[in-house]
Design an enzyme around this catalytic site. Sequence first.
Site, PDB file in Angstrom:
ATOM      1  N   LYS A  36       0.830  -1.202   0.000  1.00  0.00           N
ATOM      2  CA  LYS A  36       0.000   0.000   0.000  1.00  0.00           C
ATOM      3  C   LYS A  36       0.868   1.257   0.000  1.00  0.00           C
ATOM      4  CE  LYS A  36      -0.501  -0.182   5.043  1.00  0.00           C
ATOM      5  NZ  LYS A  36      -1.448  -0.217   6.167  1.00  0.00           N
ATOM      6  N   TYR A 246      13.875  31.960   6.494  1.00  0.00           N
ATOM      7  CA  TYR A 246      12.677  32.609   7.013  1.00  0.00           C
ATOM      8  C   TYR A 246      12.748  32.774   8.527  1.00  0.00           C
ATOM      9  CZ  TYR A 246      10.272  32.001   2.527  1.00  0.00           C
ATOM     10  OH  TYR A 246       9.903  32.072   1.206  1.00  0.00           O
TER      11      TYR A 246
END
Length: 348
Positions: A36, A246
């Site tokens: 999966k 930032y």
Amino acid sequence: MIRKTYELINLKKIENNVKTIINSSKEYKYHIAVVKANCYALGIKCIKSILLGGANYLAVSSLEEALKIRKITNVRILVLEPIDIKYIDLATKNNITLTISSKEYLNKIKDKKFTCHIKINTGMNRLGINNKKELNEVYNIINKSNINLEGIYTHIYKSSDKILTEKQFKKFETITKDIDLSKIEIIHIPNSETLTNYKKKDYVNGCRMGIIMYGFSDTLHLESVFSLNSRIIEIKNIKKGETVGYDGNFKAKKDELIGIVPIGYADGIIRKNTGRYVYINNKKYKIVGNVCMDMLFVLIDDTININDEVLIIKDNNHINEIAKHLDTINYEVMCNISSRVERKYIER
């Protein structure tokens, strides 16, 4: 490789790992590979290697995943979660096996013709039949229908706890007490960790291999199968007192060299990765400043040059270190790597 950021996956090592796992668990007839989330984000191309390694059944989370895989193999595929009633015929047409997780769900689709496995809830409380009475009712409904009951299973939710695990096995035995399990083709309970830490139960003939296929095991000698690679694209000379990135949350205490690497949180390297290490030329270097959407900053020295390779993820040991830093698990570190990152494969 235009961007010079990619995941490097060794398919032969995956095949070898699966062979090793199966050789160590020959008492199981069915080795179900859980592929999966696009093979834990490593890509559908891994499935060929998993099958070459000896897996004889596949399991996925959704019908969408199953249909993609069906295009490349005829091996049986089990969907581990309920499928919407309007797609049952599509699943049957493509030889996809369903999971029956409740009497309520079965009643909605009992007039259809399909192959299924029954999921038993033994304590995780996510999906599954909750008690013996409900299972007996489900079993009787199936026996009176055109449904092919191929398997029955449960999921161990904390293999590291032997008391809890044995409690789950006992609960499975209690819930299935009125059912003749010998008449059901596949009984699968062990997952990756349970498989290597617990003896096979007499009534169980199947196991599920997940993250173990990619080299994560405390007991088997398996290989790491992938790395996450990038490059230094620019080097900045930062003076004492200057900041990086930032919010300026990294402030140089002395003159420093900062390497700019083209990978960021849009690639799955979330901002919490700040402070952990990457590898350049076999040496550890720290990520500093806020990780950007597309780039991050590494505190380097004068031995590093532009275009030097940066191992954002080096191997399984590194993944486990990263998971600890992020306060998460190795599964999440793997699955977080986004589809924007190109996958490059080593075939042999």
